[in-house]
Design a protein around this motif. Structure first.
Motif, PDB file in Angstrom:
ATOM      1  N   ILE A   1       0.846  -1.195   0.000  1.00  0.00           N
ATOM      2  CA  ILE A   1       0.000   0.000   0.000  1.00  0.00           C
ATOM      3  C   ILE A   1       0.883   1.247   0.000  1.00  0.00           C
ATOM      4  CG2 ILE A   1      -1.763   1.290   1.272  1.00  0.00           C
ATOM      5  CD1 ILE A   1      -2.635  -1.357   2.516  1.00  0.00           C
ATOM      6  N   ASP A   2       0.508   2.241  -0.799  1.00  0.00           N
ATOM      7  CA  ASP A   2       1.216   3.525  -0.826  1.00  0.00           C
ATOM      8  C   ASP A   2       0.480   4.544   0.037  1.00  0.00           C
ATOM      9  OD1 ASP A   2       3.315   2.807  -2.626  1.00  0.00           O
ATOM     10  OD2 ASP A   2       1.906   2.951  -4.290  1.00  0.00           O
ATOM     11  N   TYR A   3       1.240   5.281   0.835  1.00  0.00           N
ATOM     12  CA  TYR A   3       0.691   6.344   1.673  1.00  0.00           C
ATOM     13  C   TYR A   3       1.291   7.676   1.238  1.00  0.00           C
ATOM     14  CZ  TYR A   3      -1.960   4.084   5.479  1.00  0.00           C
ATOM     15  OH  TYR A   3      -2.922   3.448   6.221  1.00  0.00           O
ATOM     16  N   ILE A   4       0.608   8.766   1.599  1.00  0.00           N
ATOM     17  CA  ILE A   4       1.154  10.107   1.368  1.00  0.00           C
ATOM     18  C   ILE A   4       0.979  10.919   2.640  1.00  0.00           C
ATOM     19  CG2 ILE A   4      -1.025  10.908   0.334  1.00  0.00           C
ATOM     20  CD1 ILE A   4       0.774  12.777  -1.429  1.00  0.00           C
ATOM     21  N   LYS A   5       2.071  11.508   3.115  1.00  0.00           N
ATOM     22  CA  LYS A   5       2.062  12.339   4.322  1.00  0.00           C
ATOM     23  C   LYS A   5       3.117  13.425   4.162  1.00  0.00           C
ATOM     24  CE  LYS A   5      -0.827   9.440   6.304  1.00  0.00           C
ATOM     25  NZ  LYS A   5      -2.265   9.784   6.482  1.00  0.00           N
ATOM     26  N   ARG A   6       3.246  14.257   5.213  1.00  0.00           N
ATOM     27  CA  ARG A   6       4.245  15.312   5.220  1.00  0.00           C
ATOM     28  C   ARG A   6       5.352  14.962   6.218  1.00  0.00           C
ATOM     29  NH1 ARG A   6       3.938  20.428   3.329  1.00  0.00           N
ATOM     30  NH2 ARG A   6       1.655  20.373   3.244  1.00  0.00           N
ATOM     31  N   ILE A   7       6.600  15.114   5.805  1.00  0.00           N
ATOM     32  CA  ILE A   7       7.726  14.872   6.698  1.00  0.00           C
ATOM     33  C   ILE A   7       7.826  16.013   7.712  1.00  0.00           C
ATOM     34  CG2 ILE A   7      10.248  14.745   6.861  1.00  0.00           C
ATOM     35  CD1 ILE A   7      10.283  13.315   4.194  1.00  0.00           C
ATOM     36  N   VAL A   8       7.827  15.649   8.996  1.00  0.00           N
ATOM     37  CA  VAL A   8       8.003  16.662  10.041  1.00  0.00           C
ATOM     38  C   VAL A   8       9.266  16.395  10.859  1.00  0.00           C
ATOM     39  CG1 VAL A   8       5.543  17.186  10.189  1.00  0.00           C
ATOM     40  CG2 VAL A   8       6.514  15.425  11.673  1.00  0.00           C
ATOM     41  N   GLY A   9       9.905  15.247  10.636  1.00  0.00           N
ATOM     42  CA  GLY A   9      11.124  14.933  11.353  1.00  0.00           C
ATOM     43  C   GLY A   9      12.072  14.115  10.501  1.00  0.00           C
ATOM     44  N   VAL A  10      13.338  14.539  10.438  1.00  0.00           N
ATOM     45  CA  VAL A  10      14.372  13.821   9.682  1.00  0.00           C
ATOM     46  C   VAL A  10      15.299  13.142  10.690  1.00  0.00           C
ATOM     47  CG1 VAL A  10      14.214  15.403   7.725  1.00  0.00           C
ATOM     48  CG2 VAL A  10      15.857  15.857   9.554  1.00  0.00           C
ATOM     49  N   PRO A  11      16.223  12.262  10.228  1.00  0.00           N
ATOM     50  CA  PRO A  11      17.080  11.541  11.168  1.00  0.00           C
ATOM     51  C   PRO A  11      17.767  12.459  12.185  1.00  0.00           C
ATOM     52  CG  PRO A  11      17.346  10.648   8.972  1.00  0.00           C
ATOM     53  CD  PRO A  11      16.461  11.843   8.834  1.00  0.00           C
ATOM     54  N   GLY A  12      17.638  12.083  13.453  1.00  0.00           N
ATOM     55  CA  GLY A  12      18.260  12.861  14.537  1.00  0.00           C
ATOM     56  C   GLY A  12      17.338  13.862  15.190  1.00  0.00           C
ATOM     57  N   ASP A  13      16.221  14.208  14.540  1.00  0.00           N
ATOM     58  CA  ASP A  13      15.280  15.173  15.112  1.00  0.00           C
ATOM     59  C   ASP A  13      14.501  14.543  16.270  1.00  0.00           C
ATOM     60  OD1 ASP A  13      15.847  17.310  13.480  1.00  0.00           O
ATOM     61  OD2 ASP A  13      14.218  16.932  12.067  1.00  0.00           O
ATOM     62  N   THR A  14      14.122  15.370  17.215  1.00  0.00           N
ATOM     63  CA  THR A  14      13.175  14.974  18.253  1.00  0.00           C
ATOM     64  C   THR A  14      11.866  15.699  17.976  1.00  0.00           C
ATOM     65  OG1 THR A  14      14.877  14.594  19.929  1.00  0.00           O
ATOM     66  CG2 THR A  14      12.645  14.974  20.711  1.00  0.00           C
ATOM     67  N   VAL A  15      10.835  14.921  17.671  1.00  0.00           N
ATOM     68  CA  VAL A  15       9.530  15.467  17.307  1.00  0.00           C
ATOM     69  C   VAL A  15       8.566  15.251  18.471  1.00  0.00           C
ATOM     70  CG1 VAL A  15       7.601  15.331  15.693  1.00  0.00           C
ATOM     71  CG2 VAL A  15       9.934  14.966  14.874  1.00  0.00           C
ATOM     72  N   ALA A  16       7.872  16.291  18.866  1.00  0.00           N
ATOM     73  CA  ALA A  16       6.882  16.185  19.932  1.00  0.00           C
ATOM     74  C   ALA A  16       5.574  16.827  19.476  1.00  0.00           C
ATOM     75  CB  ALA A  16       7.386  16.864  21.208  1.00  0.00           C
ATOM     76  N   TYR A  17       4.479  16.281  19.980  1.00  0.00           N
ATOM     77  CA  TYR A  17       3.148  16.821  19.689  1.00  0.00           C
ATOM     78  C   TYR A  17       2.431  16.929  21.023  1.00  0.00           C
ATOM     79  CZ  TYR A  17      -1.018  17.605  16.779  1.00  0.00           C
ATOM     80  OH  TYR A  17      -2.114  18.154  16.151  1.00  0.00           O
ATOM     81  N   VAL A  18       2.325  18.140  21.535  1.00  0.00           N
ATOM     82  CA  VAL A  18       1.790  18.376  22.872  1.00  0.00           C
ATOM     83  C   VAL A  18       0.666  19.392  22.788  1.00  0.00           C
ATOM     84  CG1 VAL A  18       2.324  19.124  25.216  1.00  0.00           C
ATOM     85  CG2 VAL A  18       4.061  17.923  23.865  1.00  0.00           C
ATOM     86  N   GLY A  19      -0.517  18.979  23.264  1.00  0.00           N
ATOM     87  CA  GLY A  19      -1.656  19.893  23.208  1.00  0.00           C
ATOM     88  C   GLY A  19      -1.975  20.338  21.805  1.00  0.00           C
ATOM     89  N   LYS A  20      -1.816  19.411  20.849  1.00  0.00           N
ATOM     90  CA  LYS A  20      -2.050  19.683  19.421  1.00  0.00           C
ATOM     91  C   LYS A  20      -1.114  20.742  18.869  1.00  0.00           C
ATOM     92  CE  LYS A  20      -6.813  18.106  18.984  1.00  0.00           C
ATOM     93  NZ  LYS A  20      -8.121  18.353  18.358  1.00  0.00           N
ATOM     94  N   ARG A  21       0.059  20.869  19.473  1.00  0.00           N
ATOM     95  CA  ARG A  21       1.076  21.799  18.990  1.00  0.00           C
ATOM     96  C   ARG A  21       2.328  20.998  18.665  1.00  0.00           C
ATOM     97  NH1 ARG A  21       2.340  27.372  20.024  1.00  0.00           N
ATOM     98  NH2 ARG A  21       3.710  27.945  18.279  1.00  0.00           N
ATOM     99  N   LEU A  22       2.897  21.237  17.484  1.00  0.00           N
ATOM    100  CA  LEU A  22       4.071  20.507  17.026  1.00  0.00           C
ATOM    101  C   LEU A  22       5.351  21.187  17.507  1.00  0.00           C
ATOM    102  CD1 LEU A  22       5.169  18.178  15.201  1.00  0.00           C
ATOM    103  CD2 LEU A  22       5.097  19.792  13.288  1.00  0.00           C
TER     104      LEU A  22
END
Length: 268
Positions: free
Chosen positions: A126-147
């Motif tokens: 299956i193919d998906y499509i999304k947006r990259i928000v984190g690349v290798p080494g990044d720390t990504v957090a989603y808190v209170g609907k805030r990126l």
């Protein structure tokens, strides 16, 4: 069966028949029928020779240049709508061998903010499509609907309500995010987000979950992706990171939407 594999098999078959005709069958016909031998070429040889350049062109175009996809859901609203037909740049991140998806010539790396098509890690058919928000080494957090990326809140501006009942019910709020100088729009629904705790996937130990919030460190050779329709997207929050070799390419153009011709040319 994978369409790329079908094309490859057809290409190989027509190429073999074309070569067989040139080396073996044509000399035999010439000996038997003289200069009129072309009139006696078998139908399967005729079709193979005729279709070989067409199949070759499509195979090369689809494997190394661009590939069309259709958006099947509203997980990327408001950027992409259900029914959008998009083109994906296949060489933006490097030249890959078709079928095996092995990168042989690196040309560039995905960047935060890129909209990408990739093979779904849970089911690679299956193919998906999304947006990259984190690349290798990044720390990504989603808190209170805030990126948050690497501890800093992503610049976000409220744009007002989003009204498109045929694509998204409810009362979503449209916002603009800016990541690495790239601006794009997202949707947030009223209320709390989805419950995220207890997710299991490769490198899940890189993530910390707390009800509707999370924090993940992206491992080497992987990417963290999210849908722009944040409360209606099954993405890296649920099934984990996207390996680099699963990337198909970067989406760059809406070439058709039969329900809304004004969508042609749009994408961010």
């Amino acid at each position: 069966m994978d369409f790329a594999l079908i094309l490859f098999v057809l290409l190989l078959l027509t190429a073999v028949i074309k070569l067989l005709d040139k080396v073996v069958l044509k000399p035999r016909r010439t000996e038997k029928y003289g200069q009129e031998q072309e009139d006696y070429r078998p139908w399967w040889v005729e079709y193979s020779i005729s279709f070989f350049p067409v199949i070759l062109f499509v195979f090369v175009l689809r494997s190394f240049v661009v590939e069309p996809f259709r958006i099947p859901s509203g997980s990327m609203l408001p950027t992409l709508q259900d029914g959008d037909m998009i083109l994906v740049n296949k060489f933006n991140y490097g030249i890959r061998l078709p079928i095996v998806d092995q990168k042989i010539i690196p040309l560039g790396n995905p960047r935060k903010g890129d909209v990408v098509v990739f093979r779904y890690p849970v089911n690679t058919d299956i193919d998906y499509i999304k947006r990259i928000v984190g690349v290798p080494g990044d720390t990504v957090a989603y808190v209170g609907k805030r990126l948050f990326i690497n501890g800093e809140a992503v610049e976000t501006t409220a744009l007002g309500p989003y009204v498109n009942p045929s694509q998204q019910a409810g009362n979503p709020l449209k916002l603009q995010e800016q990541v690495d100088g790239k601006s794009y729009e997202i949707l947030n629904m009223p209320g709390d987000g989805a419950y995220l705790s207890g997710r299991q996937f490769p490198f899940a130990q890189n993530c910390e979950y707390a009800a509707t919030d999370f924090k993940c460190t992206v491992p080497e050779g992987h990417y963290f992706v999210m849908g722009d329709n944040r409360d209606n997207s099954e993405d890296s929050r649920y099934w984990g990171f996207v390996p680099d070799n699963y990337l198909v390419g970067k989406a760059f153009f809406v070439w058709m939407n039969f329900g809304d011709l004004g969508r042609i040319g749009s994408i961010k």
